[in-house]
Design a protein around this motif. Sequence first.
Motif, mmCIF file in Angstrom:
data_model
loop_
_atom_site.group_PDB
_atom_site.id
_atom_site.type_symbol
_atom_site.label_atom_id
_atom_site.label_comp_id
_atom_site.label_asym_id
_atom_site.label_seq_id
_atom_site.Cartn_x
_atom_site.Cartn_y
_atom_site.Cartn_z
ATOM 1 N N ASP A 1 0.292 3.362 15.466
ATOM 2 C CA ASP A 1 1.449 4.255 15.353
ATOM 3 C C ASP A 1 2.578 3.554 14.588
ATOM 4 O OD1 ASP A 1 0.200 6.248 16.787
ATOM 5 O OD2 ASP A 1 1.184 5.764 18.686
ATOM 6 N N ALA A 2 2.812 2.294 14.948
ATOM 7 C CA ALA A 2 3.912 1.534 14.335
ATOM 8 C C ALA A 2 3.653 1.240 12.871
ATOM 9 C CB ALA A 2 4.125 0.228 15.102
ATOM 10 N N MET A 3 2.397 1.267 12.451
ATOM 11 C CA MET A 3 2.048 1.087 11.037
ATOM 12 C C MET A 3 2.023 2.415 10.290
ATOM 13 S SD MET A 3 -1.012 -1.664 11.601
ATOM 14 C CE MET A 3 -1.883 -0.998 10.195
ATOM 15 N N GLY A 4 2.022 3.520 11.029
ATOM 16 C CA GLY A 4 2.002 4.831 10.394
ATOM 17 C C GLY A 4 0.619 5.373 10.121
ATOM 18 N N THR A 5 -0.421 4.810 10.756
ATOM 19 C CA THR A 5 -1.799 5.269 10.541
ATOM 20 C C THR A 5 -1.975 6.671 11.120
ATOM 21 O OG1 THR A 5 -2.537 2.975 10.733
ATOM 22 C CG2 THR A 5 -4.222 4.700 10.910
ATOM 23 N N PRO A 6 -2.318 7.669 10.305
ATOM 24 C CA PRO A 6 -2.361 9.049 10.806
ATOM 25 C C PRO A 6 -3.548 9.360 11.708
ATOM 26 C CG PRO A 6 -2.942 8.988 8.472
ATOM 27 C CD PRO A 6 -2.509 7.605 8.844
ATOM 28 N N PRO B 1 -0.152 3.641 4.517
ATOM 29 C CA PRO B 1 -0.886 2.457 4.029
ATOM 30 C C PRO B 1 -2.339 2.444 4.491
ATOM 31 C CG PRO B 1 1.248 1.826 4.949
ATOM 32 C CD PRO B 1 1.051 3.275 5.281
ATOM 33 N N VAL B 2 -2.561 2.729 5.775
ATOM 34 C CA VAL B 2 -3.917 2.825 6.337
ATOM 35 C C VAL B 2 -4.125 4.263 6.775
ATOM 36 C CG1 VAL B 2 -5.477 2.032 8.152
ATOM 37 C CG2 VAL B 2 -3.846 0.427 7.124
ATOM 38 N N LYS B 3 -5.197 4.851 6.338
ATOM 39 C CA LYS B 3 -5.455 6.249 6.671
ATOM 40 C C LYS B 3 -6.213 6.403 7.987
ATOM 41 C CE LYS B 3 -3.789 7.566 2.621
ATOM 42 N NZ LYS B 3 -3.419 6.300 1.969
ATOM 43 N N LEU B 4 -7.111 5.457 8.264
ATOM 44 C CA LEU B 4 -7.970 5.569 9.436
ATOM 45 C C LEU B 4 -8.170 4.198 10.070
ATOM 46 C CD1 LEU B 4 -10.093 6.983 11.282
ATOM 47 C CD2 LEU B 4 -11.786 6.454 9.499
ATOM 48 N N ALA B 5 -7.961 4.126 11.393
ATOM 49 C CA ALA B 5 -8.317 2.930 12.160
ATOM 50 C C ALA B 5 -9.514 3.269 13.040
ATOM 51 C CB ALA B 5 -7.140 2.479 13.017
ATOM 52 N N VAL B 6 -10.519 2.417 13.008
ATOM 53 C CA VAL B 6 -11.722 2.633 13.813
ATOM 54 C C VAL B 6 -11.719 1.593 14.931
ATOM 55 C CG1 VAL B 6 -14.224 2.833 13.824
ATOM 56 C CG2 VAL B 6 -12.930 3.488 11.784
ATOM 57 N N LEU B 7 -11.800 2.073 16.180
ATOM 58 C CA LEU B 7 -11.604 1.221 17.341
ATOM 59 C C LEU B 7 -12.811 1.307 18.288
ATOM 60 C CD1 LEU B 7 -8.051 2.675 18.204
ATOM 61 C CD2 LEU B 7 -8.581 0.969 16.466
ATOM 62 N N GLU C 1 0.832 -1.205 0.000
ATOM 63 C CA GLU C 1 0.000 0.000 0.000
ATOM 64 C C GLU C 1 0.869 1.258 0.000
ATOM 65 O OE1 GLU C 1 -3.161 0.168 -0.422
ATOM 66 O OE2 GLU C 1 -3.624 -1.967 -0.266
ATOM 67 N N LEU C 2 1.919 1.263 0.830
ATOM 68 C CA LEU C 2 2.831 2.403 0.845
ATOM 69 C C LEU C 2 3.487 2.575 -0.516
ATOM 70 C CD1 LEU C 2 4.477 4.653 2.209
ATOM 71 C CD2 LEU C 2 6.034 2.879 3.079
ATOM 72 N N LYS C 3 3.924 1.477 -1.102
ATOM 73 C CA LYS C 3 4.581 1.527 -2.409
ATOM 74 C C LYS C 3 3.636 2.054 -3.486
ATOM 75 C CE LYS C 3 7.661 -1.380 -5.199
ATOM 76 N NZ LYS C 3 8.039 -2.767 -5.559
ATOM 77 N N ASN C 4 2.409 1.579 -3.475
ATOM 78 C CA ASN C 4 1.430 2.049 -4.465
ATOM 79 C C ASN C 4 1.142 3.538 -4.293
ATOM 80 O OD1 ASN C 4 1.157 -0.421 -5.726
ATOM 81 N ND2 ASN C 4 -0.624 -1.044 -4.528
ATOM 82 N N ASN C 5 1.089 4.005 -3.047
ATOM 83 C CA ASN C 5 0.849 5.428 -2.805
ATOM 84 C C ASN C 5 2.018 6.281 -3.278
ATOM 85 O OD1 ASN C 5 -1.636 4.831 -1.670
ATOM 86 N ND2 ASN C 5 -0.849 4.770 0.424
ATOM 87 N N ILE C 6 3.246 5.784 -3.076
ATOM 88 C CA ILE C 6 4.430 6.486 -3.570
ATOM 89 C C ILE C 6 4.376 6.600 -5.091
ATOM 90 C CG2 ILE C 6 6.932 6.280 -3.883
ATOM 91 C CD1 ILE C 6 7.023 4.997 -1.068
ATOM 92 N N LYS C 7 4.024 5.493 -5.741
ATOM 93 C CA LYS C 7 3.955 5.502 -7.208
ATOM 94 C C LYS C 7 2.862 6.436 -7.704
ATOM 95 C CE LYS C 7 3.861 0.917 -7.588
ATOM 96 N NZ LYS C 7 3.872 -0.449 -8.192
ATOM 97 N N LYS C 8 1.747 6.489 -6.978
ATOM 98 C CA LYS C 8 0.664 7.399 -7.393
ATOM 99 C C LYS C 8 1.102 8.850 -7.258
ATOM 100 C CE LYS C 8 -4.201 8.581 -6.638
ATOM 101 N NZ LYS C 8 -4.414 8.714 -8.091
ATOM 102 N N TYR C 9 1.819 9.169 -6.187
ATOM 103 C CA TYR C 9 2.329 10.538 -6.007
ATOM 104 C C TYR C 9 3.206 10.933 -7.185
ATOM 105 C CZ TYR C 9 5.159 14.334 -3.919
ATOM 106 O OH TYR C 9 5.825 15.521 -3.690
ATOM 107 N N TRP C 10 4.085 10.019 -7.609
ATOM 108 C CA TRP C 10 4.972 10.316 -8.748
ATOM 109 C C TRP C 10 4.175 10.397 -10.050
ATOM 110 C CZ3 TRP C 10 6.310 7.829 -13.312
ATOM 111 C CH2 TRP C 10 7.432 8.333 -13.977
ATOM 112 N N TRP C 11 3.334 9.394 -10.290
ATOM 113 C CA TRP C 11 2.592 9.320 -11.559
ATOM 114 C C TRP C 11 1.684 10.541 -11.742
ATOM 115 C CZ3 TRP C 11 3.187 6.091 -15.595
ATOM 116 C CH2 TRP C 11 2.190 6.076 -16.575
ATOM 117 N N ASP C 12 0.957 10.898 -10.698
ATOM 118 C CA ASP C 12 0.055 12.047 -10.800
ATOM 119 C C ASP C 12 0.826 13.347 -10.966
ATOM 120 O OD1 ASP C 12 -2.013 10.287 -10.512
ATOM 121 O OD2 ASP C 12 -2.631 10.954 -8.517
ATOM 122 N N SER C 13 1.972 13.455 -10.286
ATOM 123 C CA SER C 13 2.764 14.683 -10.425
ATOM 124 C C SER C 13 3.308 14.833 -11.841
ATOM 125 C CB SER C 13 3.913 14.696 -9.413
ATOM 126 O OG SER C 13 4.903 13.741 -9.747
#
Length: 512
Positions: free
Chosen positions: A457-462, A410-416, A42-54
């Motif tokens: 936090d360890a997964m980077g979920t904002p 990779p994950v934008k939102l975790a619902v707990l 997911e992180l890799k795909n998001n990186i590629k999208k940032y580049w491709w769209d730019s």
Amino acid sequence: MSQENLFKKIVSHCKEYGFVFPSSEIYDGLGAVYDYGQNGVELKNNIKKYWWDSMTLLNENVVGIDSAVFMHPTIWKASGHVDAFNDPLIDNKESKKRYRADVLIEDHLAKFDEKVEKEVQKAKKRFGEAFDEAQYRSTSPKVLETLAQKDAIHERFAKALNDGDLNELRQIIIDCEIVCPISGTKNWTEVRQFNLMFATEMGSTADGAMKVYLRPETAQGIFVNYLNVQKSGRMKIPFGIAQIGKAFRNEIVARQFIFRMREFEQMEMQFFVRPGSELEWFEKWKETRMKWHQNLGFGAAKYRFHDHEKLAHYANAATDIEFEMPFGFKEVEGIHSRTDFDLSSHEQYSGKKLRYFDPELNDSYIPYVVETSIGVDRLFLSILSASYEEEALENGETRVVLKFPAPLAPVKLAVLPLVRKDGLPEVARKIIDELKYEFACQYDEKDSIGKRYRRQDAMGTPFCVTVDHETLTDNMVTIRYRDDMRQERVPISQLKEIIGAKVSMRSLLSGL
């Protein structure tokens, strides 16, 4: 924490939290080959999208293609890869380990910079606020002597590379008393060249099989299609063609985790320009690409340009954008002025005209090319390394957090749900069902709420959202922000707007 220990922790973290796994691990792995896990992809795909769209959305004159991995073998003859795609390798006779001679020397040169930095830091501590760093660097005898030693070796090294002098490369290693990192000895073989391309055969019978190569770069797929794209898209010079794809190099000295692999992914854009304007465009793309990297928010000091000591056979200008990894500044992107070498060579070998008719000049010519080329895996490692933090908390605990730019997470939102009863899981599921069409969400009900925060936090979920008993009556939830752990109560109806504004790719692209 030493940089070496930091790097080991990052590698371990990647496996524990589903970012990167050793390939074929149950069979004891395969050297320098890795698999991306559920969070890594997911992180890799998001990186590629940032580049491709730019590239393709923000530039009207840049379009994309996806060329095949297998191509006609003459392409690699025309490009120079069959004859010139080599690394200078040297073996240590004691450890039986093989190294790139140029990398051994580059690592040795980096030690002079480290020595200078130590002297500067010692002086800064000694003189305190009165310390003038610029003056100290320009006047300190120790600093000047160290830099003079580095410059002398650097001059020999650059000349040896440009001359292709393998004997001189070995002599520099001997004179500098560079030792094998494994055995600690200086018992070196001669330096020799090794071709990096993987070869295989295509065809149904041994007699009819044709030798083909796994592509060592994606650029040639762009060059052989340049006229197809230009004519079908009615493109006018200057214009660019972008591509993301796998490439393969038989790296003998593969090391530093995913930094140097045998199977890797590239994001390349070839920009076609009028002859004579290429160096002006080279400077423009240098500026554009550096801004793209710095837009991620890790700080300008993390990046620098490094001009090439030796220009490739096709280039008249070349520089790298380097990022400060845990193991030093390393290349993540190359920017090259490739002249008209590739198209001219393909015109010669194929016998097909690859010229562009310029209506403004009323003339035909072979365009010159400015290339930007990123290793996706290296960029992935740089982003993950810059995002990794270990923070001491007020209660004496430590949290590991990946502070990814929110659009790349990779994950934008975790619902707990606070507890697994009383209708709270049902409300949490309903929130995910509503928001999963907008961005990547994750449901998590295992362990205490504190442990779940640490895991995210360890997964980077904002963003984390907690559903509690009050939610059942007021339709509000507690949103918790990753970076500062701040919490606030917000209506469920506002979650899409609050989170969407931060995690959309537009929020990154608008900074360019």
